[in-house]
Scaffold this active site. Sequence first.
Site, PDB file in Angstrom:
ATOM      1  N   ASP A  32       0.817  -1.217   0.000  1.00  0.00           N
ATOM      2  CA  ASP A  32       0.000   0.000   0.000  1.00  0.00           C
ATOM      3  C   ASP A  32       0.855   1.274   0.000  1.00  0.00           C
ATOM      4  O   ASP A  32       1.946   1.290   0.562  1.00  0.00           O
ATOM      5  CB  ASP A  32      -0.903  -0.030   1.247  1.00  0.00           C
ATOM      6  N   GLY A  35       0.293   5.359  -4.573  1.00  0.00           N
ATOM      7  CA  GLY A  35      -0.282   6.613  -5.047  1.00  0.00           C
ATOM      8  C   GLY A  35       0.163   7.785  -4.192  1.00  0.00           C
ATOM      9  O   GLY A  35       0.618   8.824  -4.712  1.00  0.00           O
ATOM     10  N   HIS A  49       3.196   3.131  -8.802  1.00  0.00           N
ATOM     11  CA  HIS A  49       2.972   1.718  -9.146  1.00  0.00           C
ATOM     12  C   HIS A  49       4.202   1.138  -9.849  1.00  0.00           C
ATOM     13  O   HIS A  49       4.596   0.013  -9.589  1.00  0.00           O
ATOM     14  CB  HIS A  49       1.737   1.583 -10.048  1.00  0.00           C
ATOM     15  N   SER A  77      -7.500  -5.118  -5.985  1.00  0.00           N
ATOM     16  CA  SER A  77      -8.659  -5.647  -5.243  1.00  0.00           C
ATOM     17  C   SER A  77      -9.936  -5.478  -6.055  1.00  0.00           C
ATOM     18  O   SER A  77      -9.954  -4.724  -7.047  1.00  0.00           O
ATOM     19  CB  SER A  77      -8.798  -4.901  -3.913  1.00  0.00           C
ATOM     20  N   GLU A  79     -12.273  -3.832  -5.257  1.00  0.00           N
ATOM     21  CA  GLU A  79     -12.698  -2.436  -5.076  1.00  0.00           C
ATOM     22  C   GLU A  79     -11.881  -1.467  -5.947  1.00  0.00           C
ATOM     23  O   GLU A  79     -12.281  -0.316  -6.150  1.00  0.00           O
ATOM     24  CB  GLU A  79     -12.569  -2.026  -3.600  1.00  0.00           C
ATOM     25  N   ASN A  80     -10.728  -1.929  -6.445  1.00  0.00           N
ATOM     26  CA  ASN A  80      -9.860  -1.030  -7.221  1.00  0.00           C
ATOM     27  C   ASN A  80     -10.455  -0.591  -8.558  1.00  0.00           C
ATOM     28  O   ASN A  80      -9.990   0.375  -9.176  1.00  0.00           O
ATOM     29  CB  ASN A  80      -8.482  -1.664  -7.474  1.00  0.00           C
ATOM     30  N   ILE A 207      -7.297  -4.808   7.053  1.00  0.00           N
ATOM     31  CA  ILE A 207      -7.033  -5.991   6.216  1.00  0.00           C
ATOM     32  C   ILE A 207      -7.556  -5.756   4.796  1.00  0.00           C
ATOM     33  O   ILE A 207      -7.106  -6.378   3.834  1.00  0.00           O
ATOM     34  CB  ILE A 207      -7.655  -7.260   6.867  1.00  0.00           C
ATOM     35  N   SER A 208      -8.520  -4.841   4.655  1.00  0.00           N
ATOM     36  CA  SER A 208      -9.048  -4.452   3.342  1.00  0.00           C
ATOM     37  C   SER A 208      -9.477  -5.622   2.455  1.00  0.00           C
ATOM     38  O   SER A 208      -9.089  -5.702   1.285  1.00  0.00           O
ATOM     39  CB  SER A 208      -8.027  -3.582   2.578  1.00  0.00           C
TER      40      SER A 208
HETATM   41  C1  FPP Z   1      -1.646   0.036  -3.624  1.00  0.00           C
HETATM   42  O1  FPP Z   1      -1.258   1.380  -3.609  1.00  0.00           O
HETATM   43  C2  FPP Z   1      -1.077  -0.673  -4.778  1.00  0.00           C
HETATM   44  C3  FPP Z   1      -1.783  -1.140  -5.856  1.00  0.00           C
HETATM   45  C4  FPP Z   1      -3.248  -0.988  -5.982  1.00  0.00           C
HETATM   46  C5  FPP Z   1      -1.112  -1.787  -7.000  1.00  0.00           C
HETATM   47  C6  FPP Z   1       0.090  -2.613  -6.649  1.00  0.00           C
HETATM   48  C7  FPP Z   1       0.609  -3.237  -7.869  1.00  0.00           C
HETATM   49  C8  FPP Z   1       1.916  -3.390  -8.150  1.00  0.00           C
HETATM   50  C9  FPP Z   1       3.018  -2.968  -7.270  1.00  0.00           C
HETATM   51  C10 FPP Z   1       2.264  -4.080  -9.440  1.00  0.00           C
HETATM   52  C11 FPP Z   1       2.503  -5.546  -9.231  1.00  0.00           C
HETATM   53  C12 FPP Z   1       2.638  -6.231 -10.533  1.00  0.00           C
HETATM   54  C13 FPP Z   1       2.662  -7.558 -10.706  1.00  0.00           C
HETATM   55  C14 FPP Z   1       2.683  -8.147 -12.066  1.00  0.00           C
HETATM   56  C15 FPP Z   1       2.647  -8.503  -9.592  1.00  0.00           C
HETATM   57  P1  FPP Z   1      -2.364   2.509  -3.735  1.00  0.00           P
HETATM   58  O2  FPP Z   1      -2.491   2.913  -5.154  1.00  0.00           O
HETATM   59  O3  FPP Z   1      -3.623   2.025  -3.096  1.00  0.00           O
HETATM   60  O4  FPP Z   1      -1.712   3.657  -2.920  1.00  0.00           O
HETATM   61  P2  FPP Z   1      -2.504   4.786  -2.099  1.00  0.00           P
HETATM   62  O5  FPP Z   1      -3.165   4.102  -0.947  1.00  0.00           O
HETATM   63  O6  FPP Z   1      -1.404   5.700  -1.691  1.00  0.00           O
HETATM   64  O7  FPP Z   1      -3.489   5.424  -3.043  1.00  0.00           O
END
Ligand code: FPP
Length: 267
Positions: A32, A35, A49, A77, A79-80, A207-208
């Site tokens: 997490d 972003g 990402h 997820s 929810e994403n 845990i989301s």
């Molecule tokens: C959460 O951060 C992260 C994600 C939703 C994406 C994670 C994906 C990767 C690191 C790529 C993995 C790739 C493979 C092929 C396994 P967020 O965007 O929710 O961050 P925030 O809470 O700050 O908005």
Amino acid sequence: MSLGKIIDKKNNNLSMRLDRQKVPEHIAIIMDGNGRWATKKGLPRTYGHKRGVSVLKEILKVSKKLGCKVLTVYAFSTENWTRPRKEVDFLINLFSEVLSDEIKELHEESTKIKFIGDLTPFPKTLKKIISSSESLTKNNKKFLLNVCVNYGGRQEIVKVAKKIALKTSSGEIKLSEVNEKLFNSELLTRGIKDPELLIRTSGEKRISNFLLWQLAYSEIYISNVMWPDFNEFEFLKAIIDYQSRNRRFGGIESLPNESFEDSQYSS
Ligand code: FPP
């Protein structure tokens, strides 16, 4: 001393405190903060990402080095989907890109890759890359990387409940045969030991909807570091913290010099 050497020294100092015999076999990670990390730097969220992928590669390498056997990461997820379409598309393309670039090396290192979740809504191209990566690596034995995409713990539990309800109503199984073992055998993670440790980055204490059934007795470690800044040092800290925990699984710790037979309740 160069920055690289300072980092190596810091990691070495920490790894000396690690008990190699007690490294969790299965670690689950909520990656997490991608972003927020990017926004704080004045960059588009997608940079977070991209950087998150490099961190995942590093943590995978360290996990193998330490003798961990399974890593399960939450990449997308259920929810994403509510995120802006541009970000969702970016993530979908990123999954395809990373898989195409990395699958050869993963296979050479005898890593099996498995995608957990409902793949139906993803584009054909991604589904094809996922399926060929899974079939190429299906017999690999050294390490298992589970990537949860369009995954939701509640949805998984409801699906299993429906499957079992159908089997009982058709008479395939008796109600008396429904138990945790049977439930486990219908989960998307069937055959995989539950994670001993869950790590969540970015300081959020939730845990989301991740592996709700499987995390029942996992130790939870919250790191305040955003995923793009997570590294070997932070990972070692999480494992050392886990090793200091007293896992009782709802029971009590046995008292020194007292066996069950000696205790006042044993008559
Ligand atoms: C959460 O951060 C992260 C994600 C939703 C994406 C994670 C994906 C990767 C690191 C790529 C993995 C790739 C493979 C092929 C396994 P967020 O965007 O929710 O961050 P925030 O809470 O700050 O908005």
